[in-house]
Write an enzyme that holds these catalytic residues in place. Structure first.
Site, PDB file in Angstrom:
ATOM      1  CG  ASN A   9      -1.723   1.202   1.409  1.00  9.98           C
ATOM      2  OD1 ASN A   9      -1.805   2.028   0.495  1.00  9.98           O
ATOM      3  ND2 ASN A   9      -2.343   1.358   2.575  1.00  9.98           N
ATOM      4  CD1 TRP A  10       3.834   0.929  -2.065  1.00  9.61           C
ATOM      5  CD2 TRP A  10       3.840   1.316  -4.265  1.00  9.61           C
ATOM      6  NE1 TRP A  10       4.582  -0.061  -2.665  1.00  9.61           N
ATOM      7  CE2 TRP A  10       4.605   0.157  -4.014  1.00  9.61           C
ATOM      8  CE3 TRP A  10       3.691   1.743  -5.587  1.00  9.61           C
ATOM      9  CZ2 TRP A  10       5.231  -0.576  -5.030  1.00  9.61           C
ATOM     10  CZ3 TRP A  10       4.307   1.024  -6.605  1.00  9.61           C
ATOM     11  CH2 TRP A  10       5.077  -0.126  -6.323  1.00  9.61           C
ATOM     12  CE  LYS A  11      -0.182   3.229   4.643  1.00 11.21           C
ATOM     13  NZ  LYS A  11      -0.095   3.301   6.108  1.00 11.21           N
ATOM     14  CG  HIS A  95      -5.898   1.772   4.939  1.00  8.78           C
ATOM     15  ND1 HIS A  95      -5.490   2.746   5.824  1.00  8.78           N
ATOM     16  CD2 HIS A  95      -4.878   0.882   4.862  1.00  8.78           C
ATOM     17  CE1 HIS A  95      -4.266   2.458   6.254  1.00  8.78           C
ATOM     18  NE2 HIS A  95      -3.868   1.321   5.682  1.00  8.78           N
ATOM     19  CD  GLU A  97      -3.036   5.398   6.635  1.00 10.93           C
ATOM     20  OE1 GLU A  97      -2.980   5.459   5.393  1.00 10.93           O
ATOM     21  OE2 GLU A  97      -2.118   4.904   7.318  1.00 10.93           O
ATOM     22  CD  GLU A 165      -3.614  -2.694   7.099  1.00 12.29           C
ATOM     23  OE1 GLU A 165      -2.513  -2.949   6.601  1.00 12.29           O
ATOM     24  OE2 GLU A 165      -4.217  -1.630   6.889  1.00 12.29           O
ATOM     25  N   GLY A 171       2.206   2.075  10.748  1.00  9.15           N
ATOM     26  CA  GLY A 171       3.164   3.170  10.621  1.00  9.15           C
ATOM     27  C   GLY A 171       3.835   3.557  11.931  1.00  9.15           C
ATOM     28  CB  SER A 211       4.892  -2.009  12.044  1.00  9.22           C
ATOM     29  OG  SER A 211       4.493  -0.671  12.294  1.00  9.22           O
ATOM     30  N   GLY A 232       2.759  -1.138   4.282  1.00 10.02           N
ATOM     31  CA  GLY A 232       2.903   0.277   3.932  1.00 10.02           C
ATOM     32  C   GLY A 232       4.370   0.625   3.755  1.00 10.02           C
ATOM     33  N   GLY A 233       4.947   1.174   4.814  1.00  7.20           N
ATOM     34  CA  GLY A 233       6.313   1.702   4.768  1.00  7.20           C
ATOM     35  C   GLY A 233       7.329   0.803   4.083  1.00  7.20           C
TER      36      GLY A 233
HETATM   37  P1  PGA Z   1       2.693   0.116   7.627  1.00  3.61           P
HETATM   38  O1  PGA Z   1       1.244   0.344   6.950  1.00  3.61           O
HETATM   39  O2  PGA Z   1       3.235  -1.171   7.069  1.00  3.61           O
HETATM   40  O3  PGA Z   1       3.484   1.312   7.244  1.00  3.61           O
HETATM   41  O4  PGA Z   1       2.447   0.017   9.105  1.00  3.61           O
HETATM   42  C1  PGA Z   1       0.363  -0.714   6.739  1.00  3.61           C
HETATM   43  C2  PGA Z   1      -0.906  -0.221   6.087  1.00  3.61           C
HETATM   44  O5  PGA Z   1      -1.345   0.894   6.416  1.00  3.61           O
HETATM   45  O6  PGA Z   1      -1.497  -0.907   5.245  1.00  3.61           O
END
Ligand code: PGA
Length: 251
Positions: A9-11, A95, A97, A165, A171, A211, A232-233
């Protein structure tokens, strides 16, 4: 047998040339790694470039969100069929967010899942509790509410992927321990068995997200009910994301 799925997930990161470059590196670093589904979710404006960079590599393309209407006066929204047209096969839905910053509710998640399925997009549906929720012992209650609302009237799970999640792990560098994650994954699978059917429970992939890194992925993926990861990251770093893909194959 559930095939492993590793999704990035490149956000809100990377323009189209950075997206092209990242995909190129991932393809090079995972050459020959079969037996795992890899999906990337760039920003909407990079989908076109991503589709071109993916070429025939077999990497799946996901939208980070979707709208439920087909067309009309909805300034700023993107219709499901338009995402198919842009080359997507997948859509991340609900998600945390989106829930936290953009007012996503279980009801809108439900509409989005139905809209995705209608055009053949495979939904990756996110659920997860906040830190408050976990600390007050309400994790299962929260997840159950999200599942009941999000999957209302959806009985065919053949195209569905669920991502657990925990919001407190996204994050933050704090991942759920394998035991904590496995416990919730088993709870989700049992919920699917009771409410959709045993076949659906056996076949539905449940990803862990929060994470995930190259250094902790193996122990998370070793859990019986963890079928992959939504990352994500670490998915923005070609070496790390590719290492996780390769290690998923090896299991
Ligand atoms: P993260 O994000 O790996 O940076 O914690 C995961 C996500 O939001 O899907």
């Amino acid at each position: 047998m559930r095939k492993r799925l590793i999704a990035g997930n490149w956000k809100l990161q990377n323009n189209s040339s950075q997206t092209t470059e990242l995909i190129g590196k991932i393809i090079a670093l995972t050459a020959g790694a079969g037996g795992v589904d890899t999906v990337v979710a760039p920003t909407f404006t990079s989908l076109h470039a991503a589709r071109a960079a993916i070429g025939s590599s077999g990497i799946g393309l996901a939208a980070q969100d979707i709208f439920w209407e087909e067309k009309g006066a909805f300034t700023g929204e993107i219709a499901p069929a338009m995402l198919v047209d842009a080359g997507c096969q997948w859509a991340i839905i609900g998600h945390s967010e989106r829930r936290q910053y953009f007012g996503e509710t279980d009801e809108t998640v439900n509409k989005k899942i139905k809209a995705a399925l209608k055009v053949g997009l495979k939904p990756i549906v996110c659920v997860g509790e906040t830190l408050d929720g976990r600390e007050s012992g309400k994790t299962e209650q929260i997840i159950e509410k999200q599942l009941v609302g999000g999957f209302k009237d959806i009985t065919d799970f053949s195209q569905i992927v669920v991502a657990y999640e925990p919001v407190w792990a996204i994050g933050t560098g704090k991942n759920a321990s394998p035991a904590q994650a496995q416990e919730v994954h088993a709870f989700i699978r049992t919920w699917i068995a009771k409410n959709v059917g045993k076949g659906a429970a056996d076949n539905t992939r449940i990803l862990y997200g929060g994470s995930v890194k190259a250094s902790n992925a193996a122990e998370l993926l070793a859990c019986p009910d963890i079928d992959g990861a939504l990352i994500g990251g670490a998915s923005l770093i070609a070496d790390d994301f590719s290492a996780i893909i390769r290690l998923s194959v090896e299991k």
